[in-house]
Design a protein around this motif. Structure first.
Motif, PDB file in Angstrom:
ATOM      1  N   TRP A   1     -10.968 -16.087   2.268  1.00 29.63           N
ATOM      2  CA  TRP A   1     -11.138 -14.633   2.258  1.00 29.63           C
ATOM      3  C   TRP A   1      -9.960 -13.942   2.924  1.00 29.63           C
ATOM      4  N   ASP A   2      -9.945 -12.627   2.800  1.00 30.60           N
ATOM      5  CA  ASP A   2      -9.018 -11.770   3.545  1.00 30.60           C
ATOM      6  C   ASP A   2      -9.514 -11.728   4.994  1.00 30.60           C
ATOM      7  N   ARG A   3      -8.734 -12.270   5.911  1.00 33.15           N
ATOM      8  CA  ARG A   3      -9.216 -12.404   7.292  1.00 33.15           C
ATOM      9  C   ARG A   3      -9.425 -11.051   7.957  1.00 33.15           C
ATOM     10  N   ARG A   4      -8.537 -10.137   7.711  1.00 32.74           N
ATOM     11  CA  ARG A   4      -8.681  -8.802   8.304  1.00 32.74           C
ATOM     12  C   ARG A   4      -9.964  -8.140   7.799  1.00 32.74           C
ATOM     13  N   LEU A   5     -10.242  -8.251   6.520  1.00 30.27           N
ATOM     14  CA  LEU A   5     -11.463  -7.674   5.966  1.00 30.27           C
ATOM     15  C   LEU A   5     -12.696  -8.383   6.523  1.00 30.27           C
ATOM     16  N   THR A   6     -12.592  -9.689   6.719  1.00 34.11           N
ATOM     17  CA  THR A   6     -13.711 -10.439   7.301  1.00 34.11           C
ATOM     18  C   THR A   6     -14.041  -9.924   8.695  1.00 34.11           C
ATOM     19  N   MET A   7     -13.015  -9.655   9.494  1.00 36.31           N
ATOM     20  CA  MET A   7     -13.236  -9.123  10.836  1.00 36.31           C
ATOM     21  C   MET A   7     -13.894  -7.745  10.781  1.00 36.31           C
TER      22      MET A   7
ATOM     23  N   LYS B   1      -6.765  -0.465  11.657  1.00 37.74           N
ATOM     24  CA  LYS B   1      -5.446   0.150  11.817  1.00 37.74           C
ATOM     25  C   LYS B   1      -4.308  -0.861  11.792  1.00 37.74           C
ATOM     26  N   ILE B   2      -4.634  -2.154  11.875  1.00 40.71           N
ATOM     27  CA  ILE B   2      -3.589  -3.176  11.806  1.00 40.71           C
ATOM     28  C   ILE B   2      -2.911  -3.100  10.441  1.00 40.71           C
ATOM     29  N   ALA B   3      -1.588  -3.089  10.447  1.00 34.82           N
ATOM     30  CA  ALA B   3      -0.829  -2.902   9.198  1.00 34.82           C
ATOM     31  C   ALA B   3       0.076  -4.104   8.966  1.00 34.82           C
ATOM     32  N   LEU B   4      -0.487  -5.180   8.461  1.00 35.66           N
ATOM     33  CA  LEU B   4       0.301  -6.325   8.046  1.00 35.66           C
ATOM     34  C   LEU B   4       0.821  -6.098   6.635  1.00 35.66           C
ATOM     35  N   PRO B   5       1.966  -6.668   6.285  1.00 33.45           N
ATOM     36  CA  PRO B   5       2.407  -6.608   4.897  1.00 33.45           C
ATOM     37  C   PRO B   5       1.331  -7.165   3.977  1.00 33.45           C
ATOM     38  N   SER B   6       1.185  -6.584   2.810  1.00 32.43           N
ATOM     39  CA  SER B   6       0.086  -6.955   1.918  1.00 32.43           C
ATOM     40  C   SER B   6       0.077  -8.445   1.608  1.00 32.43           C
ATOM     41  N   ALA B   7       1.257  -9.057   1.535  1.00 29.63           N
ATOM     42  CA  ALA B   7       1.316 -10.487   1.225  1.00 29.63           C
ATOM     43  C   ALA B   7       0.768 -11.336   2.357  1.00 29.63           C
ATOM     44  N   GLU B   8       0.669 -10.756   3.587  1.00 27.81           N
ATOM     45  CA  GLU B   8       0.224 -11.530   4.738  1.00 27.81           C
ATOM     46  C   GLU B   8      -1.213 -11.221   5.142  1.00 27.81           C
ATOM     47  N   LEU B   9      -1.846 -10.312   4.434  1.00 26.86           N
ATOM     48  CA  LEU B   9      -3.205  -9.963   4.821  1.00 26.86           C
ATOM     49  C   LEU B   9      -4.159 -11.122   4.592  1.00 26.86           C
ATOM     50  N   THR B  10      -3.814 -11.981   3.689  1.00 21.93           N
ATOM     51  CA  THR B  10      -4.662 -13.131   3.419  1.00 21.93           C
ATOM     52  C   THR B  10      -3.789 -14.297   3.011  1.00 21.93           C
TER      53      THR B  10
END
Length: 409
Positions: free
Chosen positions: A74-80, A190-199
């Motif tokens: 999954w997308d870890r940021r979305l999971t959190m 609010k965390i802004a990782l590059p889209s390629a690194e979000l998951t």
């Protein structure tokens, strides 16, 4: 490692993550104390407290291993974010039911199970997202700062939670914990990782258990990670029971035990303060040094030293405890590929939980056959051996010597 704690907090993504977790940990600590008192006030039954603890524990035993493997898909940021929403809504439900006068102990137990289940997915996501926002050589310091803040929040939160319940303000206890989850959610959002690194999705396999097996094989192929996990698991088996059961028996009185545990916390803070200098050593050396210091302290405690000396020894075990925990999380973050990171962290968390539980279970019967001082002497000898073995067998290769494999693979 050139970065400092101040330098870490200047990095926007880490600052957001750190601040959100500080707020969340404070809310959790307040809730941890407050909910126990609330259940006891509602029922007057120790058995009800046992059910509460059971509901807080069983979900992790069921989900501990598989949660990390799912998080890797999954997308870890979305999971959190989702798990923070779930936890915030669950405690909000308790607050509404409490204020309307209809709250039952079974609802509290159900929410406890929901909170533990959500945490089983949140923590592997949290530990795996750090390597996506920080260079590898900054991870040990970042984990140390986060853990230090967690300990401070736990002590302060428990004191505040006890004060709120003494003032009969369970409603405020629930409000604070609910708010802490939604504040944590906002900071992660609010965390802004590059889209390629979000998951970093793992290739989808037939079953989740194949993912767990693959993560286990990944650990097995990386000998330094495997050795760190095995070394710390064995150390926990030897030490956990003495800390949780033997130390209260050795102290003899509640106020002395409280003083000793305060010294334990001071020792952990001292370790965190010195971690930048200690980071010049390799991760395995740090872990081995931690268990060696543990063993020396336990061996000295076997001679029932005067209180002042006992406080110093317990402070040393707190110092050592920090070295036996944070470096293992860090070496997994450094050396495991991102698409296996959460599953590997879950394997470590499950091994740690199992080893600690086994250590406590074994210590009870053993202390029935041996004196407490004999127990500390035996455990001390085992821990000294655990610490010396890797120091003799392995040469330090330096903190920043990493596997050739890239995090991106």
């Amino acid at each position: 490692m050139s970065v400092s704690y101040t330098g870490l907090l200047k990095q926007r993504n880490y600052r957001l993550l750190f601040s959100g977790q500080v707020l969340s940990q404070l809310g959790d600590a307040i809730y941890e104390v407050g909910i126990v008192w609330l259940v006891y006030q509602m029922t007057g039954s120790p058995a009800a407290l046992g059910w509460l603890v059971l509901c807080q524990t069983v979900p992790f035993l069921v989900l501990g291993l598989i949660a990390g493997a799912y998080v890797d898909r999954w997308d870890r940021r979305l999971t959190m974010i989702v798990t923070d929403v779930l936890r915030g809504v669950a405690v909000l439900y308790l607050m509404v039911r409490y204020l309307t006068g209809g709250l039952t102990v079974w609802e509290v137990c159900l929410v406890a199970a929901v909170l533990t289940s959500a945490r089983s997915f949140f923590h592997p996501s949290l530990r795996a997202i750090l390597p996506q926002m920080l260079p590898r050589d900054q991870l040990l310091l970042a984990n140390s700062l986060s853990e230090s803040a967690k300990r401070i929040c736990k002590v302060g939160g428990m004191l505040l939670g006890g004060a709120l319940m003494a003032a009969e303000r369970a409603d405020l206890m629930l409000v604070i914990n609910t708010a802490s989850f939604f504040l944590s959610l906002w900071t992660v959002w609010k965390i802004a990782l590059p889209s390629a690194e979000l998951t970093s999705p793992a290739p989808v396999r037939a079953t989740i258990f194949q993912d767990i097996r693959s993560a286990g094989l990944e650990i097995g192929r990386t000998k330094s990670v495997l050795f760190a996990i095995v070394l710390s698991s064995l150390g926990l088996i030897a030490s956990a029971g003495l800390i949780k059961i033997g130390l209260p028996l050795l102290a003899g009185e509640g106020d002395v035990y409280g003083l000793l545990m305060a010294c334990f916390s001071v020792g952990m803070f001292a370790s965190a303060a010195l971690i930048k200098r200690l980071s010049k050593l390799s991760i395995l050396t740090l872990v081995a040094l931690g268990w060696l210091l543990y063993g020396v302290a336990f061996g000295a405690l076997a001679f029932t030293p005067p209180l002042v000396f006992a406080c110093l020894l317990i402070g040393l075990t707190g110092f050592a405890h920090f070295l036996t925990d944070i470096p293992v999380t860090t070496i997994i973050q450094q050396k495991m590929p991102l698409h296996r990171m959460s599953a590997c962290q879950s394997i470590w968390a499950t091994a740690s939980f199992g080893a600690e539980s086994l250590g406590v279970a074994v210590a009870g019967p053993l202390l029935g056959f041996f004196t407490v001082t004999s127990g500390f002497a035996l455990a001390g000898g085992i821990l000294v051996g655990l610490g010396l073995f890797p120091l003799i067998k392995f040469r330090s290769r330096g903190q920043n010597k990493l596997d050739r494999r890239s995090l991106a693979e």
